[in-house]
Motif scaffolding. Structure first.
Motif, PDB file in Angstrom:
ATOM      1  N   ASP A   1      -7.643  13.673   3.419  1.00 24.88           N
ATOM      2  CA  ASP A   1      -6.293  13.162   3.671  1.00 24.88           C
ATOM      3  C   ASP A   1      -6.321  11.656   3.857  1.00 24.88           C
ATOM      4  O   ASP A   1      -7.236  11.118   4.463  1.00 24.88           O
ATOM      5  CB  ASP A   1      -5.703  13.809   4.934  1.00 24.88           C
ATOM      6  N   LEU A   2      -5.303  11.034   3.349  1.00 31.02           N
ATOM      7  CA  LEU A   2      -5.118   9.588   3.473  1.00 31.02           C
ATOM      8  C   LEU A   2      -4.051   9.296   4.509  1.00 31.02           C
ATOM      9  O   LEU A   2      -2.984   9.914   4.490  1.00 31.02           O
ATOM     10  CB  LEU A   2      -4.563   9.038   2.161  1.00 31.02           C
TER      11      LEU A   2
ATOM     12  N   ILE B   1      -1.837   5.969   5.804  1.00 30.45           N
ATOM     13  CA  ILE B   1      -1.544   4.592   5.397  1.00 30.45           C
ATOM     14  C   ILE B   1      -0.547   3.947   6.349  1.00 30.45           C
ATOM     15  O   ILE B   1       0.479   4.555   6.672  1.00 30.45           O
ATOM     16  CB  ILE B   1      -1.029   4.585   3.945  1.00 30.45           C
TER      17      ILE B   1
ATOM     18  N   ALA C   1      -9.940   0.779   5.247  1.00 35.71           N
ATOM     19  CA  ALA C   1      -9.701  -0.544   4.671  1.00 35.71           C
ATOM     20  C   ALA C   1      -8.812  -1.285   5.658  1.00 35.71           C
ATOM     21  O   ALA C   1      -7.822  -0.727   6.142  1.00 35.71           O
ATOM     22  CB  ALA C   1      -9.012  -0.432   3.320  1.00 35.71           C
TER      23      ALA C   1
ATOM     24  N   ASP D   1      -5.432  13.944  -2.312  1.00 35.02           N
ATOM     25  CA  ASP D   1      -4.202  13.678  -1.593  1.00 35.02           C
ATOM     26  C   ASP D   1      -3.452  12.635  -2.416  1.00 35.02           C
ATOM     27  O   ASP D   1      -4.061  11.769  -3.041  1.00 35.02           O
ATOM     28  CB  ASP D   1      -4.554  13.141  -0.204  1.00 35.02           C
TER      29      ASP D   1
ATOM     30  N   LEU E   1      -5.679   1.369   6.185  1.00 30.76           N
ATOM     31  CA  LEU E   1      -5.616   2.745   5.715  1.00 30.76           C
ATOM     32  C   LEU E   1      -6.894   3.461   6.097  1.00 30.76           C
ATOM     33  O   LEU E   1      -7.956   2.856   6.214  1.00 30.76           O
ATOM     34  CB  LEU E   1      -5.380   2.817   4.218  1.00 30.76           C
TER      35      LEU E   1
ATOM     36  N   LYS F   1       2.723   0.998   0.664  1.00 31.31           N
ATOM     37  CA  LYS F   1       3.709  -0.075   0.788  1.00 31.31           C
ATOM     38  C   LYS F   1       3.471  -1.131  -0.268  1.00 31.31           C
ATOM     39  O   LYS F   1       4.381  -1.855  -0.671  1.00 31.31           O
ATOM     40  CB  LYS F   1       3.606  -0.714   2.184  1.00 31.31           C
TER      41      LYS F   1
ATOM     42  N   GLY G   1       2.395   2.003   7.805  1.00 31.27           N
ATOM     43  CA  GLY G   1       3.741   1.796   7.280  1.00 31.27           C
ATOM     44  C   GLY G   1       4.285   3.030   6.582  1.00 31.27           C
ATOM     45  O   GLY G   1       5.482   3.138   6.346  1.00 31.27           O
ATOM     46  N   VAL G   2       3.390   3.967   6.224  1.00 31.36           N
ATOM     47  CA  VAL G   2       3.835   5.223   5.614  1.00 31.36           C
ATOM     48  C   VAL G   2       3.586   6.366   6.594  1.00 31.36           C
ATOM     49  O   VAL G   2       4.489   7.119   6.926  1.00 31.36           O
ATOM     50  CB  VAL G   2       3.103   5.493   4.273  1.00 31.36           C
ATOM     51  N   HIS G   3       2.349   6.460   7.090  1.00 32.40           N
ATOM     52  CA  HIS G   3       1.988   7.561   7.978  1.00 32.40           C
ATOM     53  C   HIS G   3       1.897   7.158   9.439  1.00 32.40           C
ATOM     54  O   HIS G   3       1.861   8.016  10.314  1.00 32.40           O
ATOM     55  CB  HIS G   3       0.654   8.167   7.561  1.00 32.40           C
TER      56      HIS G   3
ATOM     57  N   ASP H   1       3.821  19.931   7.125  1.00 35.22           N
ATOM     58  CA  ASP H   1       5.112  19.486   6.581  1.00 35.22           C
ATOM     59  C   ASP H   1       6.319  20.148   7.234  1.00 35.22           C
ATOM     60  O   ASP H   1       7.448  19.784   6.934  1.00 35.22           O
ATOM     61  CB  ASP H   1       5.161  19.759   5.074  1.00 35.22           C
TER      62      ASP H   1
ATOM     63  N   SER I   1      -9.065   7.027   5.167  1.00 37.11           N
ATOM     64  CA  SER I   1      -9.258   8.200   4.309  1.00 37.11           C
ATOM     65  C   SER I   1     -10.379   9.033   4.914  1.00 37.11           C
ATOM     66  O   SER I   1     -11.501   8.572   5.030  1.00 37.11           O
ATOM     67  CB  SER I   1      -9.625   7.736   2.899  1.00 37.11           C
TER      68      SER I   1
ATOM     69  N   THR J   1      -3.418  -5.872   2.541  1.00 35.39           N
ATOM     70  CA  THR J   1      -2.395  -5.713   3.581  1.00 35.39           C
ATOM     71  C   THR J   1      -2.772  -4.503   4.408  1.00 35.39           C
ATOM     72  O   THR J   1      -3.432  -3.598   3.934  1.00 35.39           O
ATOM     73  CB  THR J   1      -1.013  -5.410   2.961  1.00 35.39           C
TER      74      THR J   1
END
Lengths: 349, 349
Positions: free
Chosen positions: B57-58, B60, B102, A134, B143, A139, B62-64, B240, B145, B140
């Motif tokens: 799949d990751l 994260i 993490a 992936d 996350l 950030k 702030g992203v996901h 998606d 995985s 920070t």
């Protein structure tokens, strides 16, 4: 806007997620017939005849690696090694990996290409297929999550739990190098901060720096044991330090252990670096970690098969659980082993 | 120092890495005979008779995901679902997962317990064994995985590439809910910033919020197709957006597609939320993503088996590659599909 003078920087946005994965994985050939489908579908498809082993590790910037001295190519290589090492510690042969990465926009495409070059080199040298992963943005910083898949005949699976009293305790290679390499790299980083023009002679430290930056997982030891017709009763890889791993074998196998200080294999460059940094070399071997050597136990009857092999050191023997786990020092003192090395370390002496 | 008033905060340092893993994974039973060894050795050991599928799949922060409205329990659940969905999209049944996390020190043990509660609930409901993972600190944020492992008979593996011209295009469930749920959550977050005392009535949005916060992977559809004796020629999960996934089926199968706008399944709450937010509901279905429904193709001969099934909607049919991939609108206009939805979106109209 200030023009970017570095023409070799391609921003990741330009490619998009799919383009990026395609681009990065295009040079990864498939070697194993057990890899039915690699990258490019919802999941990879594998056909494994024997037992499957699976392991996963996360490497995070600022926690596990420092890009100020860790070249990205080495980082990619090491991320794979760390996982393969766990596969070999089961007495299995690694066959496939998946690699997930998250990176912030400060990394251009060329940085990821370098990272994947290291991953590709590891795959080639260790005959491992990249079958999935992936790729996403983060950030901050970079992280790598690798999962490794291996194959092993049911009878040959080696757990942490199989050690018996009187079994010999054996370790591959030598210990403490990765930790001392890190000390050198950290020192040079500080020197560089003060004087960026300094040209230190790092040649004397090349072995220990390589142990830190480009460790090798011991596939060769798994093959060697097979050739020697030695079936380890228990096995673990050394990621956290000899002491901690011995305690795992003791706890999981319900045994004790006597470890002999004078038997611990140390490279001469580790000894000299320890002297220079004024650190006890035994402590470094016990607690340093990241050596990725294999630690295993074998029945006493295998002594002749192992004795004198330059890749292997017999460093102790297992005992009854009630006897506990001890380091027998050069001065013949018996000190309890702890996950941090030995007890005196904890009490601050 | 200011005393921590929250007595339910246990710092992660207290436990250490091994204690933490033991603690978090203690309530995970093993359900499958193919799980020979789960958490607790260098690697997990699996014994899989058929083909193995593997996906990773990751997620994260702030992203996901945004922890300001994503409860940790839901996050754990969703992280598993996202991966199981990829396994089901191969027509396989998920059997095992590994979970690596993490976290920074701002998360107390209780937060991780909540996260693992969601993971445990997903494992229980979908009969999946947690067999490994890694736990580490991050500089920070958080996350996750996840790697999922599934099993499938060789003959039943369904790739993205098998669609043939004239095959019917079928989708499970309904589309666009997860995206509209996100719009509601983002809006409430902004409202809360301005007025923390506001007590919005979110009941009308409960379906779409749940689609975003607690999606379900469609294991039931894989089982349903088996019961209906339908073998999809190609399959993919909708992560998606419908449009992007259709294009994957077209590219991988070397076919074209006609998708009919009036056949796209939309829940009434999605339609009303789209009206409220003044967004085109077809666009949301095509480009929204995160619905985790299954999109697949079947031969025309399976039409009778699928027709009228409340879980399945026939939304189009495949064509020759040369004909391209199109949306046929309610007004009978033919618009080329793009990964972003349709072409007029890209040109900014």
């Amino acid at each position: 806007m200030i023009e970017d003078k570095d023409t070799q920087r391609t921003s990741l946005e330009k490619l998009g997620e799919f383009g990026l994965i395609d681009h990065l994985t295009q040079n990864f050939p498939i070697s194993h017939t057990s890899t039915i489908k690699g990258v490019g579908d919802d999941a990879a498809v594998l056909s494994i005849d024997n037992s499957t082993v699976i392991t996963t590790d996360l490497l995070i910037e600022g926690v596990h690696f420092d890009l100020s001295y860790m070249p990205l190519k080495h980082l990619g290589y090491k991320a794979v090694m760390v996982n393969l090492s766990d596969v070999y510690a089961m007495n299995a042969i690694a066959k496939q990996i998946t690699v997930s990465i998250a990176v912030s926009n400060r990394f251009p495409l060329e940085a990821l290409e370098e990272l994947y070059e290291g991953i590709a080199m590891a795959c080639k040298l260790y005959t491992v297929d990249l079958v999935g992963g992936d790729t996403t943005s983060s950030k901050t910083g970079m992280l790598i999550s690798v999962t490794a898949i291996g194959e092993v005949k049911d009878k040959e699976i080696t757990y942490r739990s199989g050690a018996k009293p009187n079994d010999l305790l054996v370790v591959s290679g030598d210990l403490g190098g990765a930790y001392m390499g890190l000390q050198v790299l950290e020192r040079e980083k500080e020197v560089f901060k003060v004087n960026p023009e300094s040209q230190p002679d790092l040649e004397p430290y090349s072995y220990i720096m390589e142990r830190q930056l480009k460790p090798e997982a011991r596939k060769d030891i798994v093959e060697l044991l097979k050739n020697l017709n030695v079936s380890p009763t228990a096995m673990i890889d050394i990621s956290d330090g000899l002491s901690s791993e011995i305690l795992h074998l003791c706890k999981n196998g319900n045994v004790g252990c006597n470890l002999y200080e004078d038997k611990i294999p140390l490279d001469p460059t580790v000894i000299s670096a320890c002297e220079e940094f004024n650190i006890d070399s035994t402590m470094v071997a016990l607690s340093g970690g990241e050596d990725y050597e294999l630690l295993f136990t074998v029945p006493q009857t295998d002594f002749k098969k192992i004795r004198g092999n330059p890749n292997l050191s017999i460093i102790g023997h297992m005992t009854d659980a009630a006897e506990g786990a001890y380091l027998i020092t050069r001065g013949n003192t018996k000190i309890p082993l702890t996950a941090q090395g030995w007890n005196s370390f904890e009490t601050g002496s």
